[in-house]
Design an enzyme around this catalytic site. Structure first.
Site: not given
Length: 785
Positions: A513, A549-550, A509
Site C-alpha cells: 500500500h 505515511h502508514d 496497510h
C-alpha cells in the site's frame, strides 16, 4: 549468504524466530586440515563465496584454541588422512568444550572404492560429528554443503540459543504464563504463575488441566466455549475464575493463544493470565512493570460511561443581556459587539464575526435574525463536516463515517490493545545500485510512470518488498539523493528500514500500500500544473511522506485503538493517533542510525522546513479532517482559478500569471500537497478494475478482522456492516466512492487534469453498482450456471 530467486545474496545470519529477531555476525567456519590441498582450498573459496568468515587450523591443539577464541558455527575436520591426526579424537576434544553445544561439526571422508561397502556413519556420530561430507574438491559442492548446513543445523542452533533468552524473559515477567501441550498437559509455568496460584511448578508440570480443581463461579458452558475457540486455532481472551491451591477463587483476565507447530497442527497452547480487578469506578492506571518480553501488554482498562465529547454550545442570546428576561434583538446585538471588541486576541474567525455583527446593526430584523443563525453555525467547531441528511439511512455510509471520521467512543474497555514491532533493520536482498536490479524487475519498473502500473505484480516479483525497489527508482528520477546530499546506499538502507517497519501480516496497510501511494504521488507530481506549483523541497517532502505515511500501521482504525485504550491512544490523547505515530516513528527510525539517516547532511533550517512539510502531509491523511481539506482546496484554489478563466478578458499570459499566483502562494501550496497525498492514499477506486477489486478485497478483509476482534474483546463494533458473514462489499465500495471519493477527485481532476483516472472511477463505480443490483455481496459476480 543465500541466493534468492533472482540470484541476489541474502544474509541468513539474521533469522526471525517468531516475533524475535536474532542478529548474528557473519557465520564463522573453522577448517581443520593438517595439509593444504584442493579440498581445503575448495572449502576456503566456498566460505568466501557464501560470505562466511573462515579460519584454518593445522593441529588439534590449534583447532581447539582457535575455536575457544571465535566460537565457530561450523567446523570442518579432515578425516581422510589419519596419519596426521585422528578426526574422531579432534571432534571429541572440541565437543568437550561448552561452546560446542551450538556448533555443527562436519567430517570430510574419503570416497569409497567401487567394490567397497558403504561405511557406517555411527562411529562419526558417536564421536560428536553432526554429518559427513564425501571428499569433493568442487567449490560448488562445498558451497552447497555449507548452505545446506546453514539452512538446517545452524538455523536450528540459532533458535535454540534464543530459547535461553526467551525463557529468561518468561521467568522474570510479571504476568502468569502457562504452556500446555495439544492434549492440555502442562509443559511449563513461570514463577509469576506459581505466585498467583500458590502451586510449585513440580506439582503442575506433566498434569492434565482437567486434574486441577475448577472454580464453580464460571458459567457452565465457558470451558466448552474456550475449547471450541482454541481448537479452531483462534485466540481466546476473556475473564475466567481459577481455583488456587488454597481453594480460593481468583478472577483472571486470560488470553489463550494456540501455537501452530510441525505439520501445521496445533502443538501447544500459551495462556497468559493476570488478576482482573472489577472496579468500574476507577480508571485503570497502567502498570509499566506488567509486561512480558515477547508478548503484547494487555493492561486492564475499566469501562466508563460514554459522554458526548462536544462541550455544550454557548447560546449568545442568553449571554448578551443580563438585565432583561426578554431582551430585544438590538440589545443583544450591541452587547455581542461590545464583548467581541473587548477581546485582546483576534483570530480570523473573530474578524468574520466582527464584520457580521457590524452588518447586523444596520440590517432589518429579518436579515439580522438570519445573520444570528450564521453566527451560530460559525461558533461550532465542525465547520467542514457535512450533514448526512438523506444518507442517514444508509448503514454503509454511516459506518464508514463513524469508523473513519471519528476517534471512537472514548470508552475505556476491559481490554487494552497494544501493538509493537521489532524495528531492527532486516537484511533484505537489495541490489547495490539501480543497475543491479534483476532484469525482470527492472523491466517492470520501466512502466512506473504509467498510471496503470501494476503494483501487485511488483509485490509478487519482489517477494513483498515493492517499496524498496520502487522507491529506489522514483527517488532517483526525482533527484532526491542530490537534494538531500546523501548517498544511494543511505537511501537504500532507509527504504529497507521503512519497508521492514510495515506489517506484512496486514492485508491492506502493508508496504505494498505504501508503494502504491508512493507511485500515485510520483504520478501526480509529474502532472504539469502540480509540477509548476511546487518546488523541489515540496516534491521531496511528498515522496518521503508517501513512503512513511502508514509505517507500523497495526491494521486497525483510530476508533478501534481509542475504544481499546491502546498505549498510542493514551499517548496522543485520542487525536489523530495513527497518523501522529506514523510521522513520529518515521523520524525516530531515520535519525537513529547514521547509515540510514537520509537527513544527516542537509542544513538545519532546511531540515526543519522539510520535516514540517512531511509531518503536515502525513497528518493530512487522517480522515476526520477530510472535508475540511477538500473544501479549503476547492474554495481557495479551484474556484478562484475558475473565476479567472471565466472573467479574464486580457491576454492569455496575464490569465496564466493570475492562476500561477494563486497556486504558488505558501498557503495554497500547503493545500495542494495535502490534497495530493490524500488522493494518492485512497486512489484505489481510480485504478484499473482488477487492481480496484483486489484492493477492495484487501481493505474489506482488514475491516472484517477488526470487527472479529472487537466482538472477541467485547469492544464497541465501530463498523457493524463489516461483518464477514453478512457484508456486501459492493455496497461498501459504492458508499465510499459516493461519500469520500467523487467530490475529492472531481476537485483534484479540475486542478491536475486526470481524465484517465476519472474514466477508471466511472467504470469501477458501474461495476460495483451492477454487482449490487445483482444482489451479489462478494468481489466478483457468481460464475454462470
Amino acid at each position: 549468504m543465500l541466493l534468492d530467486i533472482n540470484g541476489k545474496m541474502v544474509s541468513a545470519t539474521e533469522e526471525c524466530v517468531g516475533p524475535m529477531r536474532l542478529t548474528q555476525e557473519p557465520i564463522q567456519v573453522l577448517l581443520v586440515f593438517a595439509k593444504e590441498d584442493s579440498q581445503s582450498d575448495a572449502f576456503w573459496w566456498a566460505c568466501d563465496r557464501a560470505g562466511f568468515r573462515c579460519n584454518i587450523a593445522r593441529t588439534p591443539e590449534s583447532a581447539v584454541e582457535c575455536f575457544l577464541d571465535k566460537h565457530h558455527e561450523i567446523i570442518v575436520i579432515d578425516g581422510r588422512h589419519s596419519r596426521y591426526f585422528e578426526p574422531e579424537a579432534v571432534c571429541r576434544m572440541i565437543r568437550a568444550t561448552k561452546p560446542s553445544e551450538n556448533t555443527v561439526v562436519l567430517a570430510v571422508v574419503p570416497q569409497k572404492l567401487p567394490d567397497q561397502e558403504e561405511p557406517s556413519v555411527l562411529p562419526l556420530l558417536c564421536a560428536g560429528f553432526s554429518r559427513r561430507f564425501v571428499e569433493n574438491s568442487s567449490v560448488s559442492a562445498c558451497y552447497n554443503e555449507l548452505i545446506q548446513i546453514e539452512h538446517g543445523e545452524v538455523r536450528c542452533q540459532f533458535k535454540l540459543r534464543a530459547c535461553n533468552s526467551i525463557f529468561t524473559a518468561l521467568e522474570h515477567c510479571q504476568e502468569a504464563v502457562e504452556i500446555t501441550s495439544e492434549d492440555h498437559i502442562i509443559q511449563y509455568v513461570n514463577p509469576a504463575f506459581e505466585r498467583m496460584m500458590g502451586y510449585h511448578k513440580g506439582e503442575l508440570i506433566g498434569k492434565e488441566l482437567t486434574e486441577l480443581p475448577k472454580s464453580d463461579k464460571n458459567r457452565a458452558d465457558l470451558l466448552d466455549t474456550i475449547n471450541t475457540c482454541i481448537k479452531k486455532g483462534k485466540e481466546w481472551q476473556g475473564i475466567y475464575f481459577a481455583r488456587k491451591k488454597s481453594g480460593d477463587s481468583i478472577q483472571q483476565h486470560v488470553k489463550i493463544t494456540p501455537v501452530i507447530g510441525q505439520g501445521g497442527k496445533i502443538r501447544h497452547f500459551v495462556a497468559i493470565k493476570r488478576p482482573h480487578i472489577d472496579n468500574n469506578n476507577q480508571v485503570h492506571k497502567f502498570n509499566k512493570e506488567e509486561r512480558c518480553s515477547g508478548e503484547h501488554s494487555q493492561s486492564e482498562c475499566h469501562s466508563l460511561r460514554h459522554r458526548d465529547r462536544r462541550k455544550d454550545s454557548i447560546d449568545a442570546r442568553s449571554l448578551s443581556s443580563r438585565g432583561s428576561d426578554a431582551p430585544s434583538l438590538q440589545n443583544r446585538r450591541y452587547s455581542s459587539v461590545a464583548r467581541i471588541h473587548s477581546m485582546t486576541i483576534e483570530a480570523p474567525i473573530t474578524k468574520v464575526i466582527n464584520i457580521i455583527n457590524a452588518a447586523q446593526e444596520s440590517s432589518p430584523v429579518t436579515v439580522a435574525e438570519a445573520l444570528d443563525r450564521v453566527l451560530e453555525i460559525l461558533r461550532t467547531t465542525e465547520l467542514y463536516s457535512p450533514q448526512l441528511a438523506s444518507k442517514e439511512d444508509d448503514p454503509h455510509t454511516n459506518d464508514l463515517v463513524g469508523g473513519l471520521m471519528s476517534d471512537g467512543l472514548r470508552r475505556l474497555s476491559g481490554n487494552e490493545y497494544v501493538f509493537c514491532k521489532n524495528m531492527s533493520q532486516s537484511q533484505l536482498a537489495i541490489p547495490v545500485t539501480l543497475n543491479d536490479v534483476p532484469p525482470s524487475i527492472a523491466e517492470m519498473l520501466n512502466d512506473e510512470e504509467c498510471w496503470e502500473f501494476n503494483i501487485l505484480d511488483l509485490e509478487a516479483a519482489t517477494h513483498k518488498r515493492p517499496l524498496t525497489y520502487l522507491g529506489l527508482k522514483i527517488f532517483t528520477s526525482f533527484g532526491v539523493c542530490e537534494f538531500l546530499n546523501c548517498s544511494e546506499a543511505t537511501l537504500r538502507s532507509w527504504l529497507q528500514l521503512m519497508e521492514a517497519s510495515y506489517h506484512s501480516s496486514n492485508s491492506y496497510h502493508n508496504s505494498t500500500h505504501a508503494a502504491d501511494v508512493l507511485h500515485a504521488t510520483a504520478y501526480f507530481l509529474r502532472k504539469e500544473r502540480v509540477k509548476s506549483s511546487l518546488d523541489q523541497l515540496d516534491e521531496v517532502a511528498a515522496l518521503i511522506a508517501a513512503t512513511v505515511h502508514d509505517v507500523d500501521h497495526p491494521g486497525r482504525t483510530n476508533s478501534f485503538l481509542c475504544n481499546a485504550g491502546s498505549e498510542l491512544a493514551i499517548l496522543y490523547n485520542d487525536t489523530a493517533v495513527l497518523e501522529s505515530h506514523h510521522a513520529a516513528l518515521a523520524f525516530q527510525l531515520t535519525v537513529r542510525d547514521s547509515k540510514s539517516n537520509i537527513f544527516k547532511n542537509i542544513d538545519r533550517n532546511q531540515f526543519r522546513t522539510l520535516r514540517q512539510a512531511i509531518i503536515d502531509m502525513v497528518l493530512a491523511t487522517e480522515m476526520t479532517r477530510h472535508f475540511e481539506h477538500v473544501s479549503k482546496f476547492v474554495n481557495s484554489i479551484n474556484k478562484p482559478m475558475a473565476a479567472i478563466e471565466e472573467t479574464s478578458t486580457s491576454s492569455v499570459n496575464s490569465d496564466c500569471e493570475g492562476q500561477a499566483n494563486i497556486r504558488n502562494s505558501p498557503e495554497n501550496r500547503l493545500l495542494i500537497k495535502r490534497m495530493l497525498i490524500k488522493c494518492a492514499d485512497v486512489a484505489n477506486p481510480c485504478r484499473p478494475l482488477e487492481l480496484c477489486i483486489e484492493w477492495a478485497g484487501r481493505i474489506s478483509e482488514e475491516y472484517f478482522a477488526q470487527t472479529d476482534e472487537e466482538k472477541r474483546q467485547g469492544l464497541p463494533v465501530v463498523m457493524p456492516v463489516f461483518d464477514r458473514n453478512t457484508c456486501s462489499v459492493p455496497k461498501s465500495q459504492i458508499s465510499f466512492i459516493d461519500y469520500f471519493i467523487t467530490d475529492m477527485f472531481d476537485a483534484w481532476d479540475a486542478f491536475a487534469s486526470l481524465p484517465g483516472l476519472m474514466e477508471h472511477l466511472s467504470e469501477n463505480y458501474k461495476y460495483w453498482k451492477n454487482l449490487d443490483e445483482m444482489k451479489c455481496k462478494s468481489l466478483r459476480p457468481p460464475p454462470p450456471s
